[in-house]
Design a protein around this motif. Sequence first.
Motif, PDB file in Angstrom:
ATOM      1  N   ALA A  32     -17.667 -28.458 -16.329  1.00 28.55           N
ATOM      2  CA  ALA A  32     -18.218 -28.708 -14.991  1.00 28.55           C
ATOM      3  C   ALA A  32     -17.678 -27.692 -13.986  1.00 28.55           C
ATOM      4  N   PRO A  33     -18.351 -27.559 -12.839  1.00 28.10           N
ATOM      5  CA  PRO A  33     -17.816 -26.698 -11.776  1.00 28.10           C
ATOM      6  C   PRO A  33     -16.460 -27.224 -11.299  1.00 28.10           C
ATOM      7  N   LYS A  34     -15.651 -26.339 -10.774  1.00 28.14           N
ATOM      8  CA  LYS A  34     -14.332 -26.699 -10.258  1.00 28.14           C
ATOM      9  C   LYS A  34     -14.492 -27.640  -9.064  1.00 28.14           C
ATOM     10  N   LEU A  35     -13.713 -28.717  -9.056  1.00 31.61           N
ATOM     11  CA  LEU A  35     -13.767 -29.708  -7.979  1.00 31.61           C
ATOM     12  C   LEU A  35     -12.442 -29.763  -7.240  1.00 31.61           C
ATOM     13  N   ILE A  36     -12.504 -30.261  -6.018  1.00 31.72           N
ATOM     14  CA  ILE A  36     -11.326 -30.445  -5.174  1.00 31.72           C
ATOM     15  C   ILE A  36     -11.235 -31.926  -4.845  1.00 31.72           C
ATOM     16  N   LYS A  37     -10.062 -32.532  -5.053  1.00 30.59           N
ATOM     17  CA  LYS A  37      -9.863 -33.924  -4.658  1.00 30.59           C
ATOM     18  C   LYS A  37      -9.109 -33.931  -3.339  1.00 30.59           C
ATOM     19  N   LEU A  38      -9.706 -34.514  -2.326  1.00 35.26           N
ATOM     20  CA  LEU A  38      -9.098 -34.586  -1.003  1.00 35.26           C
ATOM     21  C   LEU A  38      -8.053 -35.697  -0.966  1.00 35.26           C
ATOM     22  N   SER A  48     -18.993 -21.582  -3.358  1.00 36.03           N
ATOM     23  CA  SER A  48     -18.728 -20.402  -4.186  1.00 36.03           C
ATOM     24  C   SER A  48     -18.420 -20.793  -5.629  1.00 36.03           C
ATOM     25  N   ASP A  49     -17.705 -21.915  -5.833  1.00 34.25           N
ATOM     26  CA  ASP A  49     -17.411 -22.380  -7.197  1.00 34.25           C
ATOM     27  C   ASP A  49     -18.679 -22.844  -7.902  1.00 34.25           C
ATOM     28  N   LEU A  50     -19.566 -23.523  -7.180  1.00 35.63           N
ATOM     29  CA  LEU A  50     -20.821 -23.976  -7.774  1.00 35.63           C
ATOM     30  C   LEU A  50     -21.712 -22.787  -8.111  1.00 35.63           C
ATOM     31  N   ASP A  51     -21.779 -21.808  -7.209  1.00 34.75           N
ATOM     32  CA  ASP A  51     -22.586 -20.607  -7.477  1.00 34.75           C
ATOM     33  C   ASP A  51     -22.048 -19.843  -8.692  1.00 34.75           C
ATOM     34  N   ALA A  52     -20.724 -19.765  -8.815  1.00 36.12           N
ATOM     35  CA  ALA A  52     -20.117 -19.087  -9.967  1.00 36.12           C
ATOM     36  C   ALA A  52     -20.434 -19.847 -11.255  1.00 36.12           C
ATOM     37  N   TRP A  53     -20.409 -21.181 -11.186  1.00 40.79           N
ATOM     38  CA  TRP A  53     -20.745 -22.001 -12.347  1.00 40.79           C
ATOM     39  C   TRP A  53     -22.200 -21.761 -12.767  1.00 40.79           C
ATOM     40  N   TRP A  54     -23.119 -21.714 -11.771  1.00 38.96           N
ATOM     41  CA  TRP A  54     -24.533 -21.420 -12.072  1.00 38.96           C
ATOM     42  C   TRP A  54     -24.643 -20.077 -12.780  1.00 38.96           C
ATOM     43  N   ALA A  55     -23.988 -19.054 -12.254  1.00 36.32           N
ATOM     44  CA  ALA A  55     -24.074 -17.706 -12.827  1.00 36.32           C
ATOM     45  C   ALA A  55     -23.524 -17.690 -14.254  1.00 36.32           C
ATOM     46  N   GLU A  56     -22.450 -18.429 -14.483  1.00 37.12           N
ATOM     47  CA  GLU A  56     -21.819 -18.475 -15.803  1.00 37.12           C
ATOM     48  C   GLU A  56     -22.713 -19.163 -16.837  1.00 37.12           C
ATOM     49  N   HIS A  57     -23.520 -20.113 -16.406  1.00 37.20           N
ATOM     50  CA  HIS A  57     -24.341 -20.900 -17.316  1.00 37.20           C
ATOM     51  C   HIS A  57     -25.822 -20.507 -17.292  1.00 37.20           C
ATOM     52  N   GLU A  58     -26.119 -19.438 -16.626  1.00 41.96           N
ATOM     53  CA  GLU A  58     -27.491 -18.963 -16.547  1.00 41.96           C
ATOM     54  C   GLU A  58     -27.888 -18.374 -17.905  1.00 41.96           C
TER      55      GLU A  58
END
Length: 61
Positions: A32-38, A48-58
């Motif tokens: 999964a994309p990298k998440l941050i727990k508040l 930016s993490d979600l966009d990188a995940w999309w690019a990696e799994h394209e």
Amino acid sequence: MSRPEKLKLAEVLTEIKMSRAAFYRMRARGKAPKLIKLPNGQIRCRRSDLDAWWAEHETAA
């Protein structure tokens, strides 16, 4: 300087068209994309993490 956009988990799930259960199974496998727990327990994902995940799994069509 603008701050990076942080998406709520519901927004991420809508964008990737996935159920919460399927997302957490994918997260358990480390896919999964990298998440941050508040501090208040809420989950966020940087755009930016979600966009990188999309690019990696394209895949090439």
